[in-house]
Design an enzyme around this catalytic site. Structure first.
Site, short mmCIF file in Angstrom:
data_model
loop_
_atom_site.label_atom_id
_atom_site.label_comp_id
_atom_site.label_asym_id
_atom_site.label_seq_id
_atom_site.Cartn_x
_atom_site.Cartn_y
_atom_site.Cartn_z
CE1 TYR A 9 -5.03 -13.89 13.04
CE2 TYR A 9 -6.31 -15.39 11.66
CZ TYR A 9 -5.17 -14.63 11.88
OH TYR A 9 -4.18 -14.62 10.93
CD GLU A 14 -2.20 -11.95 11.52
OE1 GLU A 14 -2.15 -13.18 11.54
OE2 GLU A 14 -1.22 -11.24 11.81
#
Lengths: 394, 291
Positions: free
Chosen positions: A117, A205
């Site tokens: 991530y 993101e």
């Protein structure tokens, strides 16, 4: 302002952030052709909506049709696109009514060794942009943050300089990245941080961020939100705005310079200032009512804006009454009063209207309302206003 | 005494030739603030309602001895205007402008912290010591000189709180609008320090809202360092999640930011929290009685 994954990836590519080849399409036939163009091995068909959780989400009334589909033939790609386009996709972020899929992205597959991530935001505590990475890629990062915050690693960086080489080394060590992948990580992370600053992002993101079998770091997703306040220096990005993704009444409010969020209740409110608008919602609820919206007419509200605000509020079918709460600072009570009288002539109030005025030019404003033929229930303070509107709509 | 500004504060207005700048600069002068001039690049030598206009802040400081400024320039130029004021050695900078890009404020915040200047805002109503000095856009008449220090992230909600404390005959020492943006120059803790040391301030009212973790940090500070009575209100108890708070924002603060968590942190620090925005004044009274 939010954009789609495929748009984000085009910007990533231009900024030197590695992405896979892919094509945005709007028909099943185009999806079939896109599959062939990608070399005909493995491709992924992904619904393009402004909400996360697409892989686990599914089309309303069709639980087998997921928002992200792995395809091994042109026919499968075509069928996946047909199952998504024009249908409503429900994910953990869309709410139960779902969001209509107008576009799909057909992207090449890749050999995934690890899923990570990566996210960048401006941290309100340190007042600096912060790069966050985690080994827990491909899952709900909010859950990781809550249950195992120690698995999220952060590095703040200077917007003028970007991420330093040693910061990448620190993060690689924590993620267990070494060899050629560490070199790829340096390129990826520094390019992402530069991208965040150059485009005035509020959020960037990548989840999942993958490392391939050959050690290359690639963005498998792209979730980007731009800072609305900085759009004046990115006028070229305006064309990326997808109005079909936004609530119609919220677009209308945005055009009039109003800050509006539609809610589920039946008491509409019109307030000046965001904090007071939130508090007005709070006090309606405190006295047993349900607010129909958040509406901040702003500091410098003029008659045209306030009239448009009333039009928007009254067009909500759930609206059983309107509470106007104004504490005049820059906005004058007389402006609100005359707009209210104008709006009443134009749209006509068919529901109870409670008005509480205080602040700049309050006496004149109250007098204007009294002398007009608008049917107004006046309130002396916040509690009085909330009780009266709740009683009038009960 | 009071904090930050008083009757001796000399104030200029950056952007005095614009509509909003002129209107509010005159409003401040009418209130009794010592307004000594204004700055608009390229318009030096003009005058606005008797106030001299300068091309640069440096020049304005040299000619007038100004030690405070209120900034009304448009958002694309606000960061530059703040940095110019810092460079000129201005002590109190109130940036009223709404809509400044966050990345601009990252740069400005660093520079301000490394200087002797105090930045209030941006996106704020300004600050006022009732009866002495008003710098900003708040309606002056709702304030009365008194003993409550009021600070808030919201503009009109501050007026509401001020009005309530005025009606209860408590009055205010100094009221500060911190600003509603993610990055602002001054936070609650900075002001708690000043209010705690100020003789005139007998109790403190803090008005917060959902998002971020500034209220939780302030609560922790109060628990350790503030001996004066403190009351608070948090706006947004009924706001739906996700609408104002981005996901990554929730991550960075470890899931903090809801009204419930903020209220719990405040109450844990012995702060009296008003259950409704109509009871902020009452909450202050209660905090004083408890002490």
């Amino acid at each position: 302002m939010k954009i789609h994954e495929y748009q984000g990836k085009e910007l990533f590519r231009a900024a030197g952030v590695p992405v896979l080849e892919g094509h945005m399409v709007t028909t099943p036939e185009e999806a079939e052709a896109a599959y062939e163009k990608l070399g005909g091995k493995i491709a992924v068909v992904k619904a393009q909506i402004h909400a996360g959780g697409r892989g686990k989400g599914n089309i309303i009334d069709n639980p087998d049709q997921k928002g992200v589909v792995l395809c091994k033939s042109a026919d499968e790609a075509k069928a996946a696109a047909a199952g998504l386009l024009g249908k409503k996709l429900v994910t953990i972020q869309t709410g139960p009514e779902g969001q209509t899929v107008g576009k799909v992205f057909v992207e090449a597959g890749c050999d995934i060794a690890r899923e990570l991530y990566l996210g960048i935001v401006v941290d309100r505590v340190t007042c600096k942009p912060v790069l966050m990475v985690s080994t827990e890629g491909g899952v709900e990062i909010e859950k990781v943050a809550e249950e195992t915050p120690e698995l999220i690693h952060k590095e703040a960086f200077d917007p003028a300089i970007g991420l330093e080489a040693f910061q990448v080394r620190k993060l690689c060590k924590k993620l267990g990245i070494e060899g050629p992948a560490a070199k790829s990580a340096f390129k990826f992370m520094t390019a992402m941080c530069r991208f965040f600053i150059d485009y005035d992002c509020a959020l960037a993101e990548v989840n999942p961020l993958v490392i391939t079998g050959s050690g290359e770091m690639i963005a498998l997703d792209a979730k980007i939100t731009f800072d609305e306040n900085a759009m004046f220096r990115h006028t070229d990005l305006e064309s990326l705005r997808d109005l079909s993704e936004e609530e119609e009444s919220e677009i209308r409010a945005g055009k009039a310079g109003l800050s509006y969020v539609k809610l589920e209740g039946n008491i509409a409110c019109l307030v000046n200032g965001a904090g007071l608008a939130m508090s007005t919602m709070d006090i309606i609820k405190y006295h047993g009512g349900e607010p129909a919206n958040f509406l901040d007419v702003g500091g410098g509200a003029n008659a045209a804006q306030v009239t448009e605000a009333f039009r928007i509020l009254l067009s909500d079918k759930n609206c059983k009454g309107v509470l106007v709460n104004i504490f005049g600072g820059i906005a004058r009570c007389t402006t609100i009063a005359s707009a209210l009288i104008e709006a009443s002539k134009e749209v006509g109030f068919t529901v109870p209207l409670v008005v509480r005025l205080e602040g700049t030019e309050v006496e004149e404003g109250r007098k204007m309302l009294e002398e007009s033929d608008v049917d107004v229930i006046t309130a002396v303070d916040l509690t009085d206003a909330a009780k009266k509107i709740v009683a009038a709509t009960a | 005494m009071s904090i930050l500004v008083d009757k001796n504060t000399k104030v200029i207005c950056q952007g005095i030739t614009g509509n909003a700048g002129k209107f509010h600069a005159m409003g401040c002068r009418d209130y009794g603030t010592q307004l000594v001039g204004g700055v608009t690049p390229g318009k030096g030598g003009q005058n606005v309602e008797g106030m001299p206009v300068f091309d640069t802040v440096e020049e304005a400081v040299q000619q007038t001895g100004a030690d405070a400024t209120m900034i009304f320039v448009p958002p694309p130029f606000t960061a530059d205007a703040i940095l110019e004021a810092v460079d000129a050695g201005i002590r109190i900078i109130a940036a009223i402008t709404e809509g400044v890009p966050v990345i601009d404020m990252v740069r400005v915040y660093e520079k301000v912290k490394a200087s002797n200047s105090i930045l209030i805002g941006p996106n704020c109503p300004g600050l006022i010591t009732p009866g002495e000095c008003k710098i900003g856009i708040m309606p002056g008449y709702i304030h009365t000189p008194g003993k409550i220090g009021v600070m808030s992230r919201s503009g009109t909600l501050t007026y509401e709180a001020v009005w309530q404390t005025s009606n209860l005959k408590l009055g205010q020492s100094t009221c500060v609008g911190l600003g509603g943006d993610p990055i602002v120059g001054t936070n609650y803790i900075d002001l708690f320090k000043l209010y705690q040391e100020d003789d005139q301030t007998e109790a403190i009212l803090m008005i917060g809202e959902i998002g971020g973790s500034a209220e939780e940090e302030a609560a922790a500070y109060v628990k350790e360092h503030v001996t004066k009575p403190v009351a608070a209100f948090i706006a947004g108890r009924t706001a739906p999640p996700g609408k104002r708070m981005g996901h990554a924002g929730a991550i960075i603060s470890g899931g903090k930011g809801t009204a419930e968590e903020k209220v719990a942190a405040l109450e844990d620090a012995g702060i009296v929290v008003a259950p409704s925005p109509a009871e902020m004044g009452e909450a202050v009274l209660k905090a004083i009685k408890q002490a």
